[in-house]
Design a protein around this motif. Structure first.
Motif, PDB file in Angstrom:
ATOM      1  N   VAL A  59      11.674   3.925  -3.867  1.00 62.85           N
ATOM      2  CA  VAL A  59      12.000   2.751  -4.672  1.00 62.85           C
ATOM      3  C   VAL A  59      10.800   2.349  -5.512  1.00 62.85           C
ATOM      4  CG1 VAL A  59      12.755   0.353  -4.569  1.00 62.85           C
ATOM      5  CG2 VAL A  59      13.652   2.002  -2.928  1.00 62.85           C
ATOM      6  N   SER A  60       9.602   2.440  -4.941  1.00 61.56           N
ATOM      7  CA  SER A  60       8.409   2.028  -5.678  1.00 61.56           C
ATOM      8  C   SER A  60       8.218   2.851  -6.941  1.00 61.56           C
ATOM      9  CB  SER A  60       7.172   2.144  -4.784  1.00 61.56           C
ATOM     10  OG  SER A  60       6.972   3.492  -4.370  1.00 61.56           O
ATOM     11  N   ALA A  61       8.517   4.155  -6.869  1.00 61.69           N
ATOM     12  CA  ALA A  61       8.355   5.010  -8.046  1.00 61.69           C
ATOM     13  C   ALA A  61       9.321   4.608  -9.151  1.00 61.69           C
ATOM     14  CB  ALA A  61       8.575   6.476  -7.657  1.00 61.69           C
ATOM     15  N   VAL A  62      10.555   4.297  -8.784  1.00 62.71           N
ATOM     16  CA  VAL A  62      11.544   3.901  -9.788  1.00 62.71           C
ATOM     17  C   VAL A  62      11.168   2.551 -10.403  1.00 62.71           C
ATOM     18  CG1 VAL A  62      13.982   3.461 -10.217  1.00 62.71           C
ATOM     19  CG2 VAL A  62      13.315   5.156  -8.512  1.00 62.71           C
ATOM     20  N   VAL A  63      10.750   1.607  -9.559  1.00 63.20           N
ATOM     21  CA  VAL A  63      10.400   0.273 -10.062  1.00 63.20           C
ATOM     22  C   VAL A  63       9.191   0.351 -10.992  1.00 63.20           C
ATOM     23  CG1 VAL A  63       9.616  -2.026  -9.389  1.00 63.20           C
ATOM     24  CG2 VAL A  63      11.418  -0.898  -8.091  1.00 63.20           C
ATOM     25  N   ARG A  64       8.194   1.156 -10.657  1.00 61.37           N
ATOM     26  CA  ARG A  64       7.023   1.300 -11.528  1.00 61.37           C
ATOM     27  C   ARG A  64       7.424   1.860 -12.886  1.00 61.37           C
ATOM     28  NH1 ARG A  64       2.219   0.648  -8.702  1.00 61.37           N
ATOM     29  NH2 ARG A  64       2.386   0.884  -6.422  1.00 61.37           N
ATOM     30  N   PRO A 113       0.818  -1.230   0.000  1.00 64.96           N
ATOM     31  CA  PRO A 113       0.000   0.000   0.000  1.00 64.96           C
ATOM     32  C   PRO A 113       0.843   1.266   0.000  1.00 64.96           C
ATOM     33  CG  PRO A 113      -0.923  -1.611   1.498  1.00 64.96           C
ATOM     34  CD  PRO A 113       0.384  -2.179   1.032  1.00 64.96           C
ATOM     35  N   LYS A 114       1.980   1.232   0.689  1.00 67.32           N
ATOM     36  CA  LYS A 114       2.836   2.417   0.738  1.00 67.32           C
ATOM     37  C   LYS A 114       4.291   2.011   0.551  1.00 67.32           C
ATOM     38  CE  LYS A 114      -0.114   5.247   3.707  1.00 67.32           C
ATOM     39  NZ  LYS A 114      -0.187   6.047   4.975  1.00 67.32           N
ATOM     40  N   GLY A 115       4.574   1.367  -0.561  1.00 65.79           N
ATOM     41  CA  GLY A 115       5.953   0.988  -0.834  1.00 65.79           C
ATOM     42  C   GLY A 115       6.024  -0.226  -1.728  1.00 65.79           C
ATOM     43  N   VAL A 116       7.147  -0.938  -1.648  1.00 68.89           N
ATOM     44  CA  VAL A 116       7.365  -2.111  -2.482  1.00 68.89           C
ATOM     45  C   VAL A 116       8.295  -3.061  -1.741  1.00 68.89           C
ATOM     46  CG1 VAL A 116       9.356  -1.085  -3.664  1.00 68.89           C
ATOM     47  CG2 VAL A 116       8.050  -2.881  -4.801  1.00 68.89           C
ATOM     48  N   ARG A 117       8.085  -4.359  -1.963  1.00 71.04           N
ATOM     49  CA  ARG A 117       8.982  -5.370  -1.405  1.00 71.04           C
ATOM     50  C   ARG A 117       9.712  -6.047  -2.557  1.00 71.04           C
ATOM     51  NH1 ARG A 117       5.637  -7.986   1.336  1.00 71.04           N
ATOM     52  NH2 ARG A 117       6.135  -7.266   3.445  1.00 71.04           N
ATOM     53  N   LEU A 118      11.034  -6.117  -2.445  1.00 73.24           N
ATOM     54  CA  LEU A 118      11.864  -6.697  -3.497  1.00 73.24           C
ATOM     55  C   LEU A 118      12.624  -7.897  -2.955  1.00 73.24           C
ATOM     56  CD1 LEU A 118      13.438  -3.442  -4.997  1.00 73.24           C
ATOM     57  CD2 LEU A 118      11.367  -4.625  -5.748  1.00 73.24           C
ATOM     58  N   THR A 119      12.842  -8.864  -3.810  1.00 74.53           N
ATOM     59  CA  THR A 119      13.724  -9.986  -3.492  1.00 74.53           C
ATOM     60  C   THR A 119      15.047  -9.726  -4.183  1.00 74.53           C
ATOM     61  OG1 THR A 119      11.876 -11.524  -3.324  1.00 74.53           O
ATOM     62  CG2 THR A 119      14.057 -12.465  -3.654  1.00 74.53           C
ATOM     63  N   LEU A 120      16.070  -9.478  -3.412  1.00 72.01           N
ATOM     64  CA  LEU A 120      17.380  -9.101  -3.931  1.00 72.01           C
ATOM     65  C   LEU A 120      18.344 -10.272  -3.797  1.00 72.01           C
ATOM     66  CD1 LEU A 120      17.589  -5.560  -2.305  1.00 72.01           C
ATOM     67  CD2 LEU A 120      16.840  -6.128  -4.613  1.00 72.01           C
ATOM     68  N   ILE A 121      19.088 -10.525  -4.852  1.00 67.85           N
ATOM     69  CA  ILE A 121      20.014 -11.648  -4.877  1.00 67.85           C
ATOM     70  C   ILE A 121      21.423 -11.109  -5.071  1.00 67.85           C
ATOM     71  CG2 ILE A 121      20.650 -13.789  -6.036  1.00 67.85           C
ATOM     72  CD1 ILE A 121      17.768 -13.973  -7.032  1.00 67.85           C
ATOM     73  N   LYS A 122      22.317 -11.538  -4.198  1.00 67.69           N
ATOM     74  CA  LYS A 122      23.723 -11.182  -4.315  1.00 67.69           C
ATOM     75  C   LYS A 122      24.510 -12.471  -4.539  1.00 67.69           C
ATOM     76  CE  LYS A 122      27.222  -8.186  -2.254  1.00 67.69           C
ATOM     77  NZ  LYS A 122      27.553  -7.328  -1.095  1.00 67.69           N
ATOM     78  N   ASN A 123      24.815 -12.729  -5.808  1.00 68.01           N
ATOM     79  CA  ASN A 123      25.436 -14.004  -6.166  1.00 68.01           C
ATOM     80  C   ASN A 123      26.799 -14.186  -5.525  1.00 68.01           C
ATOM     81  OD1 ASN A 123      23.258 -14.719  -7.795  1.00 68.01           O
ATOM     82  ND2 ASN A 123      24.073 -13.571  -9.528  1.00 68.01           N
ATOM     83  N   ARG A 124      27.574 -13.108  -5.453  1.00 67.10           N
ATOM     84  CA  ARG A 124      28.944 -13.237  -4.946  1.00 67.10           C
ATOM     85  C   ARG A 124      28.966 -13.716  -3.500  1.00 67.10           C
ATOM     86  NH1 ARG A 124      31.000  -7.380  -5.978  1.00 67.10           N
ATOM     87  NH2 ARG A 124      28.811  -7.013  -5.500  1.00 67.10           N
ATOM     88  N   ALA A 125      28.018 -13.233  -2.714  1.00 67.89           N
ATOM     89  CA  ALA A 125      27.970 -13.631  -1.305  1.00 67.89           C
ATOM     90  C   ALA A 125      26.958 -14.741  -1.052  1.00 67.89           C
ATOM     91  CB  ALA A 125      27.628 -12.421  -0.432  1.00 67.89           C
ATOM     92  N   GLY A 126      26.223 -15.136  -2.106  1.00 67.29           N
ATOM     93  CA  GLY A 126      25.234 -16.173  -1.926  1.00 67.29           C
ATOM     94  C   GLY A 126      24.101 -15.763  -1.013  1.00 67.29           C
ATOM     95  N   LEU A 127      23.668 -14.493  -1.093  1.00 72.75           N
ATOM     96  CA  LEU A 127      22.642 -13.982  -0.189  1.00 72.75           C
ATOM     97  C   LEU A 127      21.332 -13.763  -0.939  1.00 72.75           C
ATOM     98  CD1 LEU A 127      24.640 -11.323   1.856  1.00 72.75           C
ATOM     99  CD2 LEU A 127      24.004 -13.622   2.561  1.00 72.75           C
ATOM    100  N   LEU A 128      20.243 -14.087  -0.292  1.00 73.02           N
ATOM    101  CA  LEU A 128      18.903 -13.834  -0.799  1.00 73.02           C
ATOM    102  C   LEU A 128      18.174 -12.998   0.245  1.00 73.02           C
ATOM    103  CD1 LEU A 128      16.762 -14.479  -3.007  1.00 73.02           C
ATOM    104  CD2 LEU A 128      16.049 -16.389  -1.569  1.00 73.02           C
ATOM    105  N   ARG A 129      17.807 -11.780  -0.126  1.00 73.99           N
ATOM    106  CA  ARG A 129      17.184 -10.868   0.829  1.00 73.99           C
ATOM    107  C   ARG A 129      15.788 -10.482   0.352  1.00 73.99           C
ATOM    108  NH1 ARG A 129      22.354  -7.999   0.311  1.00 73.99           N
ATOM    109  NH2 ARG A 129      23.655  -8.328   2.147  1.00 73.99           N
ATOM    110  N   HIS A 130      14.872 -10.410   1.284  1.00 79.11           N
ATOM    111  CA  HIS A 130      13.538  -9.867   1.021  1.00 79.11           C
ATOM    112  C   HIS A 130      13.454  -8.542   1.771  1.00 79.11           C
ATOM    113  CE1 HIS A 130      12.363 -13.773  -0.648  1.00 79.11           C
ATOM    114  NE2 HIS A 130      12.965 -14.316   0.410  1.00 79.11           N
ATOM    115  N   ARG A 131      13.417  -7.456   1.028  1.00 80.23           N
ATOM    116  CA  ARG A 131      13.475  -6.135   1.646  1.00 80.23           C
ATOM    117  C   ARG A 131      12.255  -5.306   1.238  1.00 80.23           C
ATOM    118  NH1 ARG A 131      16.502  -8.366   4.345  1.00 80.23           N
ATOM    119  NH2 ARG A 131      18.704  -7.906   4.807  1.00 80.23           N
TER     120      ARG A 131
END
Length: 589
Positions: free
Chosen positions: A310-315, A261-279
């Motif tokens: 972030v939501s404005a840029v992603v849209r 409703p007031k933002g965005v949730r992204l799943t970010l992947i960092k291959n070098r560190a093997g990290l999966l983040r939900h932000r």
């Protein structure tokens, strides 16, 4: 030849490709060094020679002379040559001198190269960079909207004209024609109408006859789909808004985006560190201090504040790449997709791959952004880290919220960030000592407030009625402070008058510092300043360190107006500092 044989066999056995050239370079550099050092005798040199040990050591140590200080090539080449010598020594039918084998199996003489960390963009540079990115996004949006609007006005080139921009856009937009049709059906560029020639040339003066059709096809595609240059702006905006790496902000697809409703949730992947983040990134409300649009007469003056949500840029990115993603169903892991026309007139819809001609540095030039130092997008992340360090007041545990503290300190604690962290540490230490100076049990008691300190006020701080009366009357003035009991000092025997006043009053539990003592305190500060110039830091800290800290704490608590008034008393001769003669003997120490 011996080393070359080992290299050929090693490459064949391991099937390496990326580093095969490194071994070749190492052999060539060694041979050049031996030729230069031994001259005509170099032809007879063999890996069985006992005297080659010193030559190999000298060669390895001399390798860094031809490279930058941070280069890893010297250590990599030396390690590669060691591998070849060890391999030859392991072969039962090939001889290697024992000292050479010992060198090859011994510790490396060169480090892996000192990595030079990039500094962040200056705040003004970052501000200009973000503004240029938004301008680029708006320009891309305008270009695509105009291109599709023009395509709606056209018709099939067979029914219209193969030299009409609108008809060509119509055919490409509806996939009725291909770039190769443009190559085959268009007349020579010298027969093109002026508007078509100017359209194909773009920013160039005239299209080159040999490549005019290819230029035209690419310009037409650029009116319908975003190209490589356009997406640099989105990467800048996402890195600025999220604070994450280039790899992460360009590595999420439509399935990894969830609008809130007031933002965005992204799943970010960092291959070098093997990290999966939900932000989740929340939209920030408009600042309360943001100026409203002003009016001058009947004309409205509006301010274009770029949105950093972030939501404005992603849209914007989703909307702008919709048509490309529809034609590239094989690309699901990123929103950064582009359309292009290859050199053989084949249309290509694929994920974003910035090439050398379309690099971030070239985008900066095209956007008119001047950057000092390395033109690397990684500096944007460091700039965001600096802002975070400022907001968190230099606390590494807070600034390193997406790193370990060790990683943050190693990669981001340079430049401005380091100064903020250092300043925070110094300020914390100073505050600790100031608080300790003002609140220590065996230190002075400071009474700050108006000049008219009355007896009732002093009695409320723990003094007896007689002690409060004596302090107000000035009967207990010891020079830089008042003393509630000069005969019970910690530096003299009980019952004897204190013999170290006023030099140690700022360290005494019996001392009471009133606002009226400020002129004498300023004079005492001058005295200690003179001592600091003639004593070593160690000696001054040992003899006067605590007094100096306490004095600075007391003076820093005074307002500029109070200090100015005290200086007037000093200049008028109404305040003097009486020190014992022994106070000057330290000049000879």
């Amino acid at each position: 030849m011996q080393l070359a044989d080992e290299w050929v066999e090693y490459v064949a056995a391991t099937a390496i490709t990326a580093h095969a050239r490194t071994y070749h370079m190492a052999i060539s550099r060694l041979c050049e060094y031996v030729d230069k050092t031994l001259g005509p005798q170099a032809e007879a040199v063999s890996l069985t020679d006992q005297g080659l040990f010193d030559l190999l050591v000298d060669w390895e140590l001399a390798l860094p002379e031809s490279y930058a200080p941070a280069s890893t090539y010297p250590s990599v080449m030396a390690a590669g040559l060691r591998v070849l010598v060890v391999r030859r020594d392991d072969h039962p039918d090939r001889d290697v001198a024992p000292d050479l084998a010992k060198w090859a199996r011994g510790p490396a003489l060169l480090g892996s190269g000192e990595k030079k960390e990039r500094d962040e963009f200056e705040r003004q540079e970052k501000r200009v960079l973000v503004r240029a990115a938004w301008q680029s996004v708006h320009a891309t949006r305008k270009r695509l909207d105009e291109g599709w609007a023009m395509a709606e006005q056209g018709q099939h080139p067979d029914d219209g004209s193969w030299t009409s921009i609108a008809d060509l856009l119509w055919g490409l937009a509806r996939e009725q024609i291909t770039p190769d049709d443009i190559r085959r059906r268009l007349p020579p560029s010298r027969e093109w109408p002026p508007d078509l020639a100017a359209f194909a040339a773009g920013t160039d003066r005239d299209p080159h006859p040999q490549t005019a059709r290819l230029q035209l096809a690419r310009q037409l595609f650029a009116r319908l789909y975003p190209h490589t240059f356009d997406l640099h702006a989105f990467r800048v905006l996402l890195m600025d808004a999220t604070g994450y790496t280039s790899e992460e902000v360009t590595g999420f697809g439509e399935g990894q985006v969830e609008f809130l409703p007031k933002g965005v949730r992204l799943t970010l992947i960092k291959n070098r560190a093997g990290l999966l983040r939900h932000r989740a990134f929340r939209d920030q409300p408009a600042p309360a201090d943001r100026p409203e649009p002003k009016s001058e007469g009947d004309e409205k003056i509006t301010v274009d504040w770029p949105r950093r949500e972030v939501s404005a840029v992603v849209r914007q990115l989703l909307d702008m790449t919709t048509r490309v993603r529809a034609k590239a169903p094989h690309v699901t892991g990123t929103l950064f997709v582009v359309a292009a026309v290859r050199g053989d007139y084949t249309p290509e819809f694929d994920k974003w791959k910035p090439q050398s001609r379309n690099s971030f540095s070239n985008w900066l030039d095209a956007a008119g952004v001047e950057i000092k130092g390395d033109r690397h997008i990684g500096r944007m992340r460091k700039s965001v880290k600096v802002e975070k360090a400022i907001v968190t007041e230099g606390r590494i545990s807070d600034a390193a919220d997406d790193h370990t503290e060790e990683t943050f300190a190693g990669h981001y604690a340079q430049g401005t960030t380091l100064r903020i962290l250092s300043g925070r540490t110094i300020a914390t230490a100073q505050q600790h000592w100031f608080d300790k100076a003002l609140n220590r049990v065996d230190g002075p008691t400071v009474v700050s407030g108006p000049e008219d300190i009355d007896q009732k006020l002093l009695e409320g701080t723990g003094l007896s009625a007689q002690e409060a009366e004596d302090l107000i009357a000035g009967q207990l003035d010891m020079g830089v402070s008042h003393c509630k009991d000069p005969y019970q000092g910690p530096y003299s025997r009980p019952g004897e008058l204190c013999a170290v006043a006023p030099l140690r009053c700022l360290e005494c539990r019996n001392a009471w510092i009133l606002p009226s003592n400020l002129p004498q305190l300023l004079l005492f500060e001058r005295h200690l300043e003179r001592l600091r110039t003639v004593l070593t830091p160690q000696a001054f800290g040992r003899l006067w360190g605590q007094s100096w800290v306490n004095l600075r704490a007391v003076l820093n608590d005074r307002t500029p107006e109070e200090r100015a008034q005290a200086l007037k008393h000093i200049e008028a001769g109404q305040a003097v500092l009486d020190l014992p003669l022994a106070a000057n003997t330290e000049f000879d120490a």
